[in-house]
Design an enzyme around this catalytic site. Structure first.
Site, PDB file in Angstrom:
ATOM      1  N   GLN A 134       2.668  10.120   1.420  1.00 26.15           N
ATOM      2  CA  GLN A 134       4.004   9.498   1.407  1.00 26.15           C
ATOM      3  C   GLN A 134       4.819   9.910   0.188  1.00 26.15           C
ATOM      4  O   GLN A 134       6.041   9.736   0.187  1.00 26.15           O
ATOM      5  CB  GLN A 134       3.879   7.962   1.437  1.00 26.15           C
ATOM      6  CG  GLN A 134       3.371   7.428   2.765  1.00 26.15           C
ATOM      7  CD  GLN A 134       3.272   5.915   2.732  1.00 26.15           C
ATOM      8  OE1 GLN A 134       2.310   5.370   2.218  1.00 26.15           O
ATOM      9  NE2 GLN A 134       4.276   5.239   3.256  1.00 26.15           N
ATOM     10  N   HIS A 184      -4.273   1.012   7.690  1.00 23.98           N
ATOM     11  CA  HIS A 184      -2.935   1.625   7.702  1.00 23.98           C
ATOM     12  C   HIS A 184      -2.874   2.817   6.742  1.00 23.98           C
ATOM     13  O   HIS A 184      -2.427   3.914   7.114  1.00 23.98           O
ATOM     14  CB  HIS A 184      -1.903   0.552   7.328  1.00 23.98           C
ATOM     15  CG  HIS A 184      -0.489   1.044   7.254  1.00 23.98           C
ATOM     16  ND1 HIS A 184       0.523   0.519   8.030  1.00 23.98           N
ATOM     17  CD2 HIS A 184       0.096   2.016   6.489  1.00 23.98           C
ATOM     18  CE1 HIS A 184       1.650   1.158   7.748  1.00 23.98           C
ATOM     19  NE2 HIS A 184       1.420   2.063   6.808  1.00 23.98           N
ATOM     20  N   GLU A 185      -3.350   2.595   5.504  1.00 21.44           N
ATOM     21  CA  GLU A 185      -3.268   3.667   4.487  1.00 21.44           C
ATOM     22  C   GLU A 185      -4.225   4.807   4.819  1.00 21.44           C
ATOM     23  O   GLU A 185      -3.902   5.984   4.625  1.00 21.44           O
ATOM     24  CB  GLU A 185      -3.545   3.109   3.094  1.00 21.44           C
ATOM     25  CG  GLU A 185      -2.594   2.001   2.644  1.00 21.44           C
ATOM     26  CD  GLU A 185      -1.120   2.345   2.806  1.00 21.44           C
ATOM     27  OE1 GLU A 185      -0.763   3.533   2.709  1.00 21.44           O
ATOM     28  OE2 GLU A 185      -0.327   1.418   3.058  1.00 21.44           O
ATOM     29  N   GLY A 234       0.824  -1.197   0.000  1.00 18.34           N
ATOM     30  CA  GLY A 234       0.000   0.000   0.000  1.00 18.34           C
ATOM     31  C   GLY A 234       0.862   1.252   0.000  1.00 18.34           C
ATOM     32  O   GLY A 234       2.031   1.203   0.408  1.00 18.34           O
ATOM     33  N   HIS A 269      -2.836   7.314   7.147  1.00 20.64           N
ATOM     34  CA  HIS A 269      -1.876   8.264   6.554  1.00 20.64           C
ATOM     35  C   HIS A 269      -2.572   9.565   6.144  1.00 20.64           C
ATOM     36  O   HIS A 269      -1.977  10.635   6.180  1.00 20.64           O
ATOM     37  CB  HIS A 269      -1.220   7.667   5.300  1.00 20.64           C
ATOM     38  CG  HIS A 269      -0.005   6.829   5.584  1.00 20.64           C
ATOM     39  ND1 HIS A 269       1.132   7.350   6.173  1.00 20.64           N
ATOM     40  CD2 HIS A 269       0.270   5.520   5.334  1.00 20.64           C
ATOM     41  CE1 HIS A 269       2.052   6.394   6.279  1.00 20.64           C
ATOM     42  NE2 HIS A 269       1.559   5.271   5.787  1.00 20.64           N
ATOM     43  N   CYS A 319       6.114  -0.047   6.959  1.00 24.22           N
ATOM     44  CA  CYS A 319       5.608   1.073   6.173  1.00 24.22           C
ATOM     45  C   CYS A 319       6.743   1.522   5.260  1.00 24.22           C
ATOM     46  O   CYS A 319       7.903   1.544   5.683  1.00 24.22           O
ATOM     47  CB  CYS A 319       5.206   2.202   7.122  1.00 24.22           C
ATOM     48  SG  CYS A 319       4.652   3.715   6.319  1.00 24.22           S
ATOM     49  N   LEU A 320       6.426   1.875   4.025  1.00 27.38           N
ATOM     50  CA  LEU A 320       7.482   2.287   3.093  1.00 27.38           C
ATOM     51  C   LEU A 320       8.195   3.559   3.571  1.00 27.38           C
ATOM     52  O   LEU A 320       9.305   3.841   3.140  1.00 27.38           O
ATOM     53  CB  LEU A 320       6.916   2.473   1.682  1.00 27.38           C
ATOM     54  CG  LEU A 320       6.445   1.174   0.996  1.00 27.38           C
ATOM     55  CD1 LEU A 320       5.840   1.483  -0.371  1.00 27.38           C
ATOM     56  CD2 LEU A 320       7.567   0.164   0.864  1.00 27.38           C
TER      57      LEU A 320
HETATM   58 ZN    ZN Z   1       2.513   3.466   5.746  1.00 29.35          ZN
END
Ligand code: ZN
Length: 193
Positions: free
Chosen positions: A51, A137-138, A46, A141, A93-94
């Site tokens: 991000q 999670h997304e 994701g 953000h 997480c990226l």
């Molecule tokens: Zn993340």
């Protein structure tokens, strides 16, 4: 198509609340395509617009396994309209390279969003499956909330961040989730018996 730069934990853009998309324009569609490419290039499941430096309410997810065809899903202006149950989730997480932490999530959710044609859709994800956890999670953000804010054990989270040379945890952002924690502890005691 382009691979975008992913902002790392510590960048203040990740803590900002994102704005609704007013129109699913060509610009939005190109951003979504680039976000999908960027997610794949980084082996993520994701990626949310903040991000990649855009504080708008959009994220992309693909939870397909290696042996399955790609299945990218774009969520624009999402709203979680139902949530229930609780589950422990080991997440990364990226924006936090190599850092994995146990967090609390709802087990079942229902989300409403717009697709790339601006059409509304509803998606349900149950039993704590990866899709259910990835959507939460997304979604977070978009409100400037990061997975570490849901940490079950703040000391573990501090240690994981330190080991990966990431900025320290922001104590005032840590979420108090007594109902979720109670439910997870209950499941863990059942599993031990
Ligand atoms: Zn993340």
């Amino acid at each position: 198509m382009a691979i975008l730069k992913i902002l790392k934990y510590g960048d203040e853009i990740l803590r900002k609340k994102s704005k609704e998309v007013s129109k699913v324009s060509k610009k939005i569609r190109i951003l979504a395509e680039n976000m999908i490419d960027t997610m794949y290039a980084n082996n993520g499941v994701g990626l949310a617009a903040p991000q990649v430096g855009e504080n708008i309410r959009m994220f992309v997810i693909d939870v397909s396994q290696d042996d399955e065809p790609l299945n990218p899903i774009v969520f624009i202006n999402p709203k979680i309209i139902k949530k229930s149950g609780a589950i422990k989730s080991n997440e990364g997480c990226l924006s936090f390279p190599k850092a994995y932490v146990d967090v609390r999530r709802y087990k079942n959710i229902m989300v409403k969003a717009l697709d790339l044609n601006g059409r509304p859709f509803i998606m349900e994800a149950k039993d704590g499956e990866l899709l259910a956890r990835a959507i939460q999670h997304e979604y977070d953000h978009l409100d400037g909330i990061l997975f570490i804010d849901h940490s079950r054990n703040i000391f573990d989270a501090i240690e994981v961040l330190r080991q990966n040379d990431l900025p320290s945890i922001e104590q005032d952002k840590i979420l108090d989730e007594p109902e979720l924690e109670e439910e997870i502890l209950k499941q863990e005691s059942v599993n031990k018996e």
